[in-house]
Design an enzyme around this catalytic site. Structure first.
Site: not given
Ligand code: ADP
Ligand code: MG
Length: 467
Positions: A121, A226
């Site tokens: 990532k 989130d």
């Protein structure tokens, strides 16, 4: 723009030296004065100008002469530095296709020597193309005067630290493999984000599991913030894995209750809509005395026995400090000055790999090092150039004190190599000299080609010297 890792193979030792010099300069500068780059890199024959042209051609740096002549790293340049470090550490040897585009990241498959495929990532805080999405979140409505490079690094550091700590406490998260700069390498989850799943064998069980995770996180002192169908992965056996942790907060956060309720609400809403779950009959839970009957089963924040600070030790062990947390939280909550810092458009373009399968990097495993002689030469160069240092640009852009504080401690982000050490030394001395306010004299390394069009670097291109 694509993440063309092929270019990596053709970059020379000097290319990386100058690229690293730009990175170092960016601790205090949005745009690093060409002259400072020259002084930090201090190439033997003053070849910084030629190297910068090559880096510019490959879009690893961006040229900006609006205020003064200078450069900054592009995301691609930063990617290359992180990827190279990972390759040198033996974490992976090849980069494959892109498997995800997040709001603030790009995710690629990478493979290690033994063929293990993992996920890499690359954090992209401040990515302009996502402004539309960002504006939904309070914090990102603000253009930050913080440096995207610094913020993306913090996000990666936080994500890595949390992933490790959560894993150690038995949460279903990817295995955290390594992190460097804005890059996190983790195990590849065989599954799909829940948002892509149209049908489940046991939606109730999956729902219970997911809500259970939010509750258990809170018991451990944390809120995901989130937690939604984009950040929950699910495999063919309907096993759940949660991802994406840079925005997590402690249960002692002043808005903790709101964040917790929001996470819970997202899951309820999604399962209600997508899998037609109705929640009226569920009565297995807590605190249902004074709420609507159809809300009765919802976990309530106040009734959870929370242990804040539970993971603190593990987080600290990963090198993520309270100060780091404060800094990133300031950004996340939009508590930062607005600024008209502009990012060039090519930072905002998404990468698209054109690579089928994997592109092996075959990099020379050796970290570029400055030889003893080189080091002596660096010192000599510097001593002679200290007499005619440029006065300014230092300071013009040092809008970020934390970079200065970090100068010496920041080793963790780079490998502790001779190159980094010698460049850091050069940089400190150059800065010290600049602060003294010596007279401004053009450096022989100064970048003069304002148009930034490269032409004369085919030689360097062909040069496949190892680094
Ligand atoms: P962002 O912070 O930008 O939202 P995420 O961590 O949520 O980034 O990742 C974006 C997407 O990339 C995910 O929705 C998922 O599809 C994919 N992804 C992320 N991490 C992994 C992983 N470890 N294994 C497989 N896919 C992943
Ligand atoms: Mg996400």
């Amino acid at each position: 723009m694509k993440l063309d890792v092929d270019v990596l193979r053709y970059l020379t030792k000097d290319d990386f030296r100058v690229l690293t010099a730009v990175e170092m300069g960016m601790r205090n500068h949005e745009i690093v004065p060409s002259e400072l780059i020259g002084r930090i890199a201090s190439l033997k024959h003053g070849g910084t100008y030629k190297v910068l042209k090559n880096l510019l051609k490959h879009k690893l740096v961006h040229h900006d002469s609006s205020k003064y002549d200078g450069f900054r790293l592009t995301y691609l340049g930063y990617d290359f530095l992180a990827i190279k470090t990972m390759v040198n550490r033996g974490v992976f040897t090849a980069v494959g296709r892109q498997i995800g585009v997040g709001k603030e990241s790009d995710i690629f498959e990478v493979a290690s020597e033994d063929g293990t495929v993992m996920a890499m990532k690359l954090h992209r805080l401040g990515r302009t193309s996502f402004r539309a999405v960002k504006s939904k979140r309070d914090y990102l409505r603000h253009r930050s005067s913080y440096n995207w490079l610094y913020l993306s690094r913090l996000a990666a550091l936080k994500e890595f630290a949390f992933m490790k700590a959560l894993e150690e406490h038995g949460f279903p998260v990817p295995n955290a493999v390594d992190s460097n700069r804005h890059c996190v390498v983790m195990s590849l989850i065989q599954g799909y984000p829940l948002v892509q799943v149209k049908q489940l064998q046991n939606p109730e069980t999956v729902f219970e599991t997911i809500i259970g995770l939010v509750v258990r996180l809170a018991e451990h002192g944390l809120i995901h913030c989130d937690f939604n169908e984009f950040n929950i992965m699910i495999d063919d056996d309907e096993k759940v894995t949660m991802i994406d942790f840079p925005q997590m907060v402690s249960v002692s956060h002043r808005n903790a209750q709101m964040y917790f309720d929001r996470d819970i609400e997202c899951i309820y809403k999604f399962f209600g809509k997508r899998f037609n779950l109705s929640f009226e009959e569920r009565s297995d839970d807590i605190d249902n005395s004074d709420v609507d009957p159809d809300e009765s089963s919802r976990p309530s924040f106040s009734s959870i026995a929370k242990t804040s600070g539970f993971l603190d030790k593990e987080l600290a062990a990963s090198g993520f400090t309270r100060k780091d947390e404060d800094e990133i939280q300031k950004f996340i909550e939009g508590d930062v000055e607005e600024d008209d810092v502009s990012h060039s458009e090519h930072d905002s373009e998404l990468y698209q790999t054109n690579i089928k399968g994997f592109d092996s990097l075959h990099l020379d495993q050796e970290e570029p090092t400055a030889s003893c002689n080189e080091e002596d030469q660096l010192d000599e160069n510097l001593q002679s150039s200290e007499a005619d240092q440029s006065g300014d640009p230092e300071g013009q852009n040092s809008n970020n004190e934390m970079f200065q504080e970090e100068d010496d401690e920041q080793k963790g982000e780079e490998d502790d190599t001779e190159l980094v050490k010698s460049l850091a030394k050069q940089r400190r001395r150059a800065m010290a000299a600049a602060r003294k306010g010596h007279k401004n004299t053009a450096s022989r390394n100064s970048y003069k080609d304002k148009g930034g069009k490269s032409s004369n670097n085919s030689k360097i291109q062909k040069q496949l010297s190892s680094w």
